[in-house]
Design a protein around this motif. Structure first.
Motif, mmCIF file in Angstrom:
data_model
loop_
_atom_site.group_PDB
_atom_site.id
_atom_site.type_symbol
_atom_site.label_atom_id
_atom_site.label_comp_id
_atom_site.label_asym_id
_atom_site.label_seq_id
_atom_site.Cartn_x
_atom_site.Cartn_y
_atom_site.Cartn_z
ATOM 1 N N GLY A 250 4.110 0.147 5.610
ATOM 2 C CA GLY A 250 3.915 -0.829 4.545
ATOM 3 C C GLY A 250 2.528 -0.751 3.931
ATOM 4 N N PHE A 251 1.506 -0.600 4.789
ATOM 5 C CA PHE A 251 0.136 -0.470 4.285
ATOM 6 C C PHE A 251 0.041 0.672 3.276
ATOM 7 C CE2 PHE A 251 -1.619 -2.171 8.566
ATOM 8 C CZ PHE A 251 -1.462 -3.472 8.129
ATOM 9 N N ASN A 252 0.493 1.846 3.707
ATOM 10 C CA ASN A 252 0.312 3.044 2.893
ATOM 11 C C ASN A 252 1.255 3.085 1.691
ATOM 12 O OD1 ASN A 252 -1.643 5.137 4.341
ATOM 13 N ND2 ASN A 252 -0.508 4.053 5.930
ATOM 14 N N PHE A 253 2.485 2.621 1.875
ATOM 15 C CA PHE A 253 3.444 2.677 0.779
ATOM 16 C C PHE A 253 3.039 1.726 -0.354
ATOM 17 C CE2 PHE A 253 7.299 1.194 -1.387
ATOM 18 C CZ PHE A 253 7.811 2.406 -1.823
ATOM 19 N N LEU A 254 2.709 0.482 -0.009
ATOM 20 C CA LEU A 254 2.351 -0.484 -1.045
ATOM 21 C C LEU A 254 1.051 -0.101 -1.749
ATOM 22 C CD1 LEU A 254 3.259 -3.853 0.748
ATOM 23 C CD2 LEU A 254 4.490 -2.736 -1.114
ATOM 24 N N THR A 255 0.058 0.300 -0.952
ATOM 25 C CA THR A 255 -1.215 0.708 -1.555
ATOM 26 C C THR A 255 -1.030 1.951 -2.406
ATOM 27 O OG1 THR A 255 -2.391 -0.186 0.371
ATOM 28 C CG2 THR A 255 -3.615 1.293 -1.080
ATOM 29 N N GLY A 256 -0.278 2.931 -1.870
ATOM 30 C CA GLY A 256 -0.042 4.167 -2.617
ATOM 31 C C GLY A 256 0.709 3.928 -3.903
ATOM 32 N N SER A 257 1.699 3.052 -3.858
ATOM 33 C CA SER A 257 2.495 2.769 -5.065
ATOM 34 C C SER A 257 1.635 2.148 -6.161
ATOM 35 C CB SER A 257 3.651 1.818 -4.712
ATOM 36 O OG SER A 257 4.520 2.413 -3.768
ATOM 37 N N ILE A 258 0.777 1.208 -5.781
ATOM 38 C CA ILE A 258 -0.087 0.561 -6.773
ATOM 39 C C ILE A 258 -1.098 1.559 -7.339
ATOM 40 C CG2 ILE A 258 -1.864 -1.205 -7.096
ATOM 41 C CD1 ILE A 258 -0.381 -2.860 -4.956
ATOM 42 N N CYS A 259 -1.727 2.334 -6.439
ATOM 43 C CA CYS A 259 -2.751 3.291 -6.885
ATOM 44 C C CYS A 259 -2.145 4.418 -7.722
ATOM 45 C CB CYS A 259 -3.501 3.860 -5.683
ATOM 46 S SG CYS A 259 -4.568 2.663 -4.866
ATOM 47 N N PHE A 260 -0.882 4.759 -7.462
ATOM 48 C CA PHE A 260 -0.237 5.825 -8.237
ATOM 49 C C PHE A 260 -0.177 5.458 -9.722
ATOM 50 C CE2 PHE A 260 3.672 7.714 -10.028
ATOM 51 C CZ PHE A 260 3.341 9.055 -9.896
ATOM 52 N N PHE A 261 0.095 4.189 -9.999
ATOM 53 C CA PHE A 261 0.171 3.752 -11.391
ATOM 54 C C PHE A 261 -1.214 3.491 -11.996
ATOM 55 C CE2 PHE A 261 4.375 2.574 -9.714
ATOM 56 C CZ PHE A 261 5.183 3.197 -10.657
ATOM 57 N N LEU A 262 -2.246 3.574 -11.159
ATOM 58 C CA LEU A 262 -3.613 3.349 -11.642
ATOM 59 C C LEU A 262 -4.479 4.594 -11.470
ATOM 60 C CD1 LEU A 262 -4.230 -0.218 -10.109
ATOM 61 C CD2 LEU A 262 -3.607 0.331 -12.478
ATOM 62 N N SER A 288 -10.916 8.188 -0.058
ATOM 63 C CA SER A 288 -11.554 7.140 0.747
ATOM 64 C C SER A 288 -11.463 5.791 0.046
ATOM 65 C CB SER A 288 -13.023 7.495 1.005
ATOM 66 O OG SER A 288 -13.135 8.678 1.774
ATOM 67 N N LEU A 289 -11.582 5.799 -1.285
ATOM 68 C CA LEU A 289 -11.504 4.551 -2.051
ATOM 69 C C LEU A 289 -10.133 3.895 -1.888
ATOM 70 C CD1 LEU A 289 -12.769 2.567 -4.070
ATOM 71 C CD2 LEU A 289 -11.898 4.037 -5.917
ATOM 72 N N ILE A 290 -9.087 4.699 -1.952
ATOM 73 C CA ILE A 290 -7.730 4.162 -1.803
ATOM 74 C C ILE A 290 -7.571 3.484 -0.444
ATOM 75 C CG2 ILE A 290 -5.307 4.825 -1.524
ATOM 76 C CD1 ILE A 290 -5.770 6.974 -3.654
ATOM 77 N N ASN A 291 -8.042 4.163 0.621
ATOM 78 C CA ASN A 291 -7.919 3.580 1.970
ATOM 79 C C ASN A 291 -8.827 2.373 2.142
ATOM 80 O OD1 ASN A 291 -6.106 5.396 3.841
ATOM 81 N ND2 ASN A 291 -7.241 6.813 2.551
ATOM 82 N N GLY A 292 -9.986 2.391 1.450
ATOM 83 C CA GLY A 292 -10.848 1.212 1.485
ATOM 84 C C GLY A 292 -10.210 0.025 0.784
ATOM 85 N N LEU A 293 -9.569 0.279 -0.349
ATOM 86 C CA LEU A 293 -8.859 -0.785 -1.059
ATOM 87 C C LEU A 293 -7.699 -1.324 -0.225
ATOM 88 C CD1 LEU A 293 -8.761 0.719 -4.685
ATOM 89 C CD2 LEU A 293 -10.157 -1.212 -3.873
ATOM 90 N N MET A 294 -7.066 -0.446 0.532
ATOM 91 C CA MET A 294 -5.976 -0.882 1.404
ATOM 92 C C MET A 294 -6.497 -1.874 2.447
ATOM 93 S SD MET A 294 -3.294 1.446 3.592
ATOM 94 C CE MET A 294 -4.573 2.425 4.376
ATOM 95 N N ILE A 295 -7.666 -1.592 3.011
ATOM 96 C CA ILE A 295 -8.268 -2.502 3.992
ATOM 97 C C ILE A 295 -8.588 -3.848 3.352
ATOM 98 C CG2 ILE A 295 -10.295 -2.889 5.440
ATOM 99 C CD1 ILE A 295 -10.348 0.127 5.981
ATOM 100 N N LEU A 296 -9.242 -3.809 2.197
ATOM 101 C CA LEU A 296 -9.613 -5.048 1.504
ATOM 102 C C LEU A 296 -8.386 -5.852 1.092
ATOM 103 C CD1 LEU A 296 -12.523 -3.761 -0.788
ATOM 104 C CD2 LEU A 296 -12.705 -5.115 1.311
ATOM 105 N N GLY A 297 -7.312 -5.164 0.729
ATOM 106 C CA GLY A 297 -6.113 -5.849 0.272
ATOM 107 C C GLY A 297 -5.333 -6.521 1.384
#
Length: 547
Positions: A250-262, A288-297
Motif C-alpha cells: 500500500g505504501f509503495n502503490f499509493l505513493t507511486g501512483s500519485i507520483c506517476f501523475f506528477l 529518494s524524494l519519492i520515498n521521503g514523500l511516502m514517509i511524510l505522507g
C-alpha cells in the motif's frame, strides 16, 4: 555485431551485480548482524525511531528483505509493535536508495573495471588465505561483493551503450509512460531487486537510450515491483506477515501512483528548486524524494493504519497458549532466542501468580458468605490455571525442538539448554503447589487453632519469598551471593517450620494428620526452591546473552 544487443553480456552484468549484492549482505550479516538486530530491538520504541533505524540498517546492509525478515521476527515475538514495524518498513524503502547514490556518484564517473579489480583481487586473496579467521574472511567476502557489484555494473553499462548507439526508442513514445511503468514493475518482480533495476535504468539514462521522464516511470515501477517479494512470501504465512506485506504494498502503490501523475512537476522541482543538472543525480534524487514523500505522507496515519491492519487476517493468527514464540519465524535464531527469553519471563510471572493464588485463594467460602459466593466458588479454576501453564510448556518445548534444527552458535545452544531447564523448573515448582490444593483446604477447615497457625505461617513464608523473588528479578545485575543466601534461607526456614510442627504435636491433637501437614510444608518449600532455581537460571541466561 554493431547495433545488436549483447544480451549475454547484459545478463552476465545483472548476475554479477546481484551476486555482489548477495555477498555484501552475507558478509555484513556475519560481521555486524547481531549489532543490527540489537539496534532494531532497542531503538524501535517509537515510530520515528523505527523509520531512522530502518533507513540506516537498510542503507548499510542494502537488503530490505533481510531488514523486513528481522522486523517480522520481532513483530511475531511481540518485541516490537505493528505501528513501529511499519515505521521500519518505511525507513527500509528509503534506505534502499543508497545503492543508487553510490552507483550514480562513482559508477559512471570513473573507469568501473579499474575501480572493481583491486577489490576483487584483495577480496579473493583474503577469502582464500584467511579462511581460518572468520573476521578477515568476512572482510574478504565484503570486498569481493563490492568488486562484483561494480564489475556487473560495467558489463551492463557497456552492453546498453553499444545497443544505444544504433537504436531509437522514440517509436515507443506514443505508448506513453505507462509502458515504462509496467516494464519497471515486471522486471523488478522478476529479478526481485529494485536496486538492480535502478542500476539498469541509470545505465540506459547514461547511454541516452531513454529520457528522465521514462527513467522516472521505471523507477516508480521498481518501487512497486519490489513489494511483490514480500507479498509472495506472505501467501500462506502468519497474520503479521500478511499485514506487513499489505502495508508495504500500500505504501509503495499509493505513493507511486500519485507520483506517476506528477512526474513532470517532480522533475521541475529537481531542476529549478534544487538546480540539479546531471540526469543521473537527478534520477537518484527523485527516487529518494519519492520515498521521503511516502514517509511524510503515511507517518501521521500509522496509528490508524495499525488499528485497521489488526482487524485484517484474524483467521491467520496462530493458535495456542504461548504469547511470544508462536508467531516467530525461525529464520533468525538470534531473534527467536530473544522471543523465547521473553516467553520465559511471562512464564515466570504467571508461575508466581499461580503460587500466590494457590496459597491464598484456595479457601472455601465462609459459612455466612452469600449464596452467590457459594454458588460461584470454583476451586478448579486454580487447576485450569496450572493446565494452561502446562499447555504453554508443551508449545515452548515444540518451539525449542524446531529451533534446535537451525544452525545455532555454541552460545545459543548453551542458552537454549538453560532456558529449557528453566522451563522445567518453573512448571515443576508450580506442580508442587498444585498438588497440595486439597490439603490446604483441609487445613483451612480444621478446628484446631494451631493448624490454622501453621497455615498462616506458610502463607507468610510464601509472601516473603515471593517478594524476594520479584526483587531479584528486577535487579539489573546478577549476584551469586544472593542466590546462595536464598537457597540457605529456604532450607533453614523449612527445617524451622517442620520442627515447630513436630513440637506442637507433642502436646496437641489435630484433626489433620501430621503426615498431611508435613507433606504440605515440604511441597511448599520444594516448590519455592524449584521456582527460585528457575529465576536464577533465567537471570544467568540473560547475563550470558548480554556478554
Amino acid at each position: 555485431m554493431e547495433g545488436v544487443f549483447d544480451y549475454w553480456e547484459f545478463l552476465a552484468g545483472i548476475g554479477l551485480f546481484l551476486w555482489g549484492m548477495s555477498q555484501l549482505e552475507q558478509s555484513l550479516r556475519e560481521l555486524a548482524g547481531n549489532s543490527f538486530r540489537d539496534m532494531l530491538h532497542r531503538f524501535t520504541d517509537r515510530s520515528w525511531k523505527g523509520i531512522l533505524v530502518g533507513t540506516v540498517i537498510t542503507a548499510i546492509l542494502q537488503s530490505s528483505s533481510l531488514v523486513t525478515l528481522m522486523v517480522l521476527a520481532f513483530l511475531g515475538g511481540g518485541l516490537i509493535s505493528l505501528r513501529n514495524s511499519l515505521g521500519v518498513v518505511l525507513g527500509a524503502n528509503l534506505g534502499t536508495t543508497f545503492t543508487a547514490w553510490v552507483v550514480a556518484t562513482f559508477g559512471f564517473k570513473i573507469s568501473v573495471s579499474d575501480f572493481a579489480f583491486p577489490f576483487l583481487a584483495i577480496g579473493v586473496m583474503t577469502y582464500l588465505f584467511m579462511n581460518s579467521r572468520p573476521f578477515l574472511k568476512n572482510i574478504g567476502v565484503f570486498l569481493l561483493g563490492f568488486g562484483l557489484l561494480f564489475l556487473g555494473l560495467d558489463y551492463m553499462k557497456l552492453a546498453i551503450e553499444d545497443f544505444a548507439a544504433t537504436v531509437d526508442l522514440s517509436a515507443y513514445n506514443h505508448y506513453g509512460l505507462w509502458l515504462y511503468l509496467i516494464a519497471g514493475i515486471f522486471i523488478t518482480a522478476m529479478i526481485q531487486s529494485s536496486s538492480a533495476l535502478i542500476v539498469i535504468v541509470l545505465s540506459a539514462l547514461n547511454a541516452q537510450l531513454i529520457g528522465i521522464s521514462q527513467a522516472m516511470a521505471m523507477v516508480i515501477g521498481a518501487n512497486i515491483g519490489t513489494t511483490f517479494t514480500l507479498v509472495l512470501g506472505a501467501i500462506g504465512g502468519t497474520a503479521d506477515k500478511k499485514r506487513l506485506a499489505l502495508a508495504n504494498f500500500g505504501f509503495n502503490f499509493l505513493t507511486g501512483s500519485i507520483c506517476f501523475f506528477l512526474i513532470d512537476q517532480l522533475i521541475a522541482v529537481s531542476v529549478f528548486l534544487f538546480e540539479i543538472s546531471d540526469p543521473l543525480m537527478e534520477l537518484v534524487f527523485l527516487n529518494s524524494l519519492i520515498n521521503g514523500l511516502m514517509i511524510l505522507g503515511f507517518f501521521p496515519f500509522l496509528t490508524a493504519l495499525e488499528s485497521w491492519l489488526k482487524r485484517r487476517f484474524r483467521s491467520d493468527v496462530p493458535g495456542g497458549s504461548t504469547r511470544y514464540v508462536k508467531s516467530v519465524p525461525l529464520d533468525l535464531p538470534a531473534v527467536a532466542m530473544v522471543a523465547l527469553e521473553k516467553e520465559m519471563d511471562g512464564m515466570l510471572k504467571d508461575t508466581l501468580k499461580l503460587v500466590w493464588k494457590i496459597i491464598h485463594k484456595h479457601k472455601s467460602p465462609k459459612k455466612d458468605a452469600s449464596v452467590w459466593r457459594k454458588i460461584t466458588f470454583q476451586p478448579k479454576n486454580l487447576l485450569l490455571d496450572y493446565q494452561q501453564l502446562k499447555n504453554r510448556e508443551v508449545e515452548v518445548f515444540q518451539f525449542v525442538l524446531h529451533l534446535q534444527e537451525k544452525n545455532l552458535t555454541a552460545g545459543e545452544v548453551s542458552r537454549l539448554s538453560e532456558l529449557t531447564q528453566t522451563l522445567r523448573l518453573l512448571v515443576l515448582g508450580a506442580k508442587e503447589f498444585k498438588d497440595i490444593v486439597h490439603n490446604l483446604k483441609e487445613m483451612e477447615d480444621a478446628s484446631e487453632p494451631f493448624v490454622a497457625e501453621i497455615l498462616q505461617s506458610l502463607q507468610g513464608e510464601v509472601k516473603d519469598f515471593l517478594t524476594v523473588f520479584e526483587d531479584y528479578v528486577a535487579m539489573r545485575e546478577t549476584d551469586e551471593s544472593v542466590v546462595q543466601t536464598v537457597r540457605a534461607r529456604l532450607k533453614s526456614n523449612y527445617s524451622s517450620l517442620l520442627q515447630r510442627l513436630y513440637s506442637q504435636l507433642k502436646t496437641k491433637k489435630a484433626d489433620v494428620s501430621i503426615s498431611t501437614m508435613a507433606n504440605v510444608i515440604e511441597q511448599v518449600f520444594s516448590g519455592l526452591a524449584q521456582v527460585w532455581e528457575g529465576i536464577a537460571s533465567i537471570r544467568k541466561s540473560k547475563m550470558d546473552s548480554v556478554k
